[in-house]
Design an enzyme around this catalytic site. Structure first.
Site: not given
Ligand code: NAD
Ligand code: GLY
Length: 362
Positions: A123, A145, A187, A234, A244, A248, A252, A255, A259, A272
């Site tokens: 939990r 998130k 970003e 942020k 949100e 917040r 986006n 976005h 998307h 992305h």
């Molecule tokens: P990712 O986590 O897939 O990382 C991108 C690539 O880089 C992967 O292949 C990973 O293995 C590699 N990598 C990571 N760090 C590395 C490093 N230091 N050296 C070498 N390789 C490295 O992608 P991302 O772009 O970081 O994140 C995308 C994800 O984040 C999506 O799923 C998206 O939905 C999510 N996201 C969440 C929020 C939130 O608020 N929670 C906000 C934006 C995006």
């Molecule tokens: N990535 C958008 C948010 O965290 O609200």
């Protein structure tokens, strides 16, 4: 090492956000300072484990922590119910306790997946976010998130679960593939456009400086300070609007189109951040068409995106009708009206739900 600390403060919680080169070397001390004395469960991916995970695990053990580690396959496909189930098996079979802490070391995929495991196992136990991509540092790791994907859509299962600490070590960016780094800049630029004209100007000056030196990948004090300033945007937004309910949504910006572009081009073909760059340009043009901003803003933003190696052109093969239809499936749609975040000046945006469909992607 500069350890200037930012602080997220919401109505329910407060936690430090540290952005510094070499910050991971401080992890054991930071855990102790926060009273996180249970077992650390390090979750990372198969790319990050050999680059940064093994050393971190060894450092934690040297510091006296009984740390465990697991690496899930790198990539978006790991944000699945199956991989989440494997994490539960690993945690529960290993005897996880309520006082323990999950360490999410990686990009946004790991932050979301490990964050949701922490939100739900027993939990809810503590999570510390250790972002290693630029996108995760300035966006995903801060704000709580967490979640996984469903076969019918991205991020459809999840929870808000704020971390106890965010430690962004900019030295980890030296191993990040250049394309991933470029995607992250989108970003950073977005944060300048929505709320911080000073950040935007600094990014313009920094782009000129790195182009002059021909060395775009050097992670130095200046780049770390810029990333910290983007993170601060942020931190401010989620402190004012944790769930949100209002402000917040401005995170986006870009976005809605992004998307739609990601959906229409098939996930995985376009990163992305690359889609966000396209979305920011298209949405600035919508603002221009509505008379909300001038041509100079659109051109200045376009020039900055290009300076960081991004191509903000809407892919020419996208069918405009399909683009409009895809924006209507956006999560921010209310009563079939898309809520658009549109710039009025660099550092200022408004939310509008009255954009005529004909203006989308013109
Ligand atoms: P990712 O986590 O897939 O990382 C991108 C690539 O880089 C992967 O292949 C990973 O293995 C590699 N990598 C990571 N760090 C590395 C490093 N230091 N050296 C070498 N390789 C490295 O992608 P991302 O772009 O970081 O994140 C995308 C994800 O984040 C999506 O799923 C998206 O939905 C999510 N996201 C969440 C929020 C939130 O608020 N929670 C906000 C934006 C995006
Ligand atoms: N990535 C958008 C948010 O965290 O609200």
């Amino acid at each position: 090492m500069s350890m200037q600390t930012l602080t997220v403060t919401t109505s329910t919680t407060t936690y430090p956000v540290i952005v510094a080169e070499g910050a991971l070397t401080e992890l054991a001390g930071q855990l102790a300072a926060l009273g996180l004395r249970g077992r650390p469960w390090l979750i990372t991916d198969t790319n990050v484990m050999p680059l940064h995970g093994s050393a971190l695990l060894a450092a934690l053990r040297t510091a006296g922590y009984d740390a465990q580690a697991i690496a899930v396959p790198a990539g978006e496909a790991s944000k699945s119910i199956e991989v989440l189930g494997q994490l539960y098996d690993w945690l529960i079979a290993g005897g996880v306790e309520r006082r323990d802490v999950i360490l999410a070391l990686g990009g946004g995929v790991i932050g979301d997946l490990a964050g949701f495991a922490a939100a739900s196992v027993l939990r809810g136990i503590a999570v510390v976010q250790l972002p290693t991509t630029l996108l995760a540092m300035v966006d995903a790791a801060v704000g709580g998130k967490t979640g996984i994907n469903h076969p019918l859509g991205k991020n459809l299962i999840g929870a808000f679960h704020q971390p106890r600490l965010v430690l962004a070590d900019t030295a980890t960016l030296t191993t990040l593939p250049p394309r991933e780094l470029r995607a992250g800049w989108a970003e950073v630029i977005k944060h300048g456009v929505i709320l911080d004209v000073g950040l935007f100007t600094e990014l313009e000056q920094f782009a000129t400086a790195v182009q002059g030196s021909g060395d775009q990948l050097a992670i130095d004090a200046r780049m770390t300070a810029i990333i910290r300033r983007a993170v601060a945007v942020k931190v401010g937004v989620v402190s004012r609007d944790e769930r949100e309910q209002g402000e917040r949504i401005i995170l986006n910006y870009g976005h809605t189109i992004a998307h739609a572009v990601e959906t229409l081009s098939g996930y995985g073909h376009i990163l992305h951040g690359e889609a966000v760059a396209i979305g920011m340009h298209a949405e600035a043009r919508i603002a221009l068409a509505l008379g909300l901003c001038d041509e100079a803003l659109v051109e200045r933003q376009h020039a900055l995106l290009c300076a960081y190696g991004l191509d903000p052109t809407l892919p020419p093969n996208l069918d405009p009708a399909a683009l409009v239809a895809a924006t209507l499936r956006d999560k921010k749609v209310e009563a079939r009206k898309v809520r658009w975040v549109l710039p009025t000046a660099i550092g200022s945006v408004v939310v509008r739900d009255d954009v005529p469909e004909a203006m989308v992607g013109w």
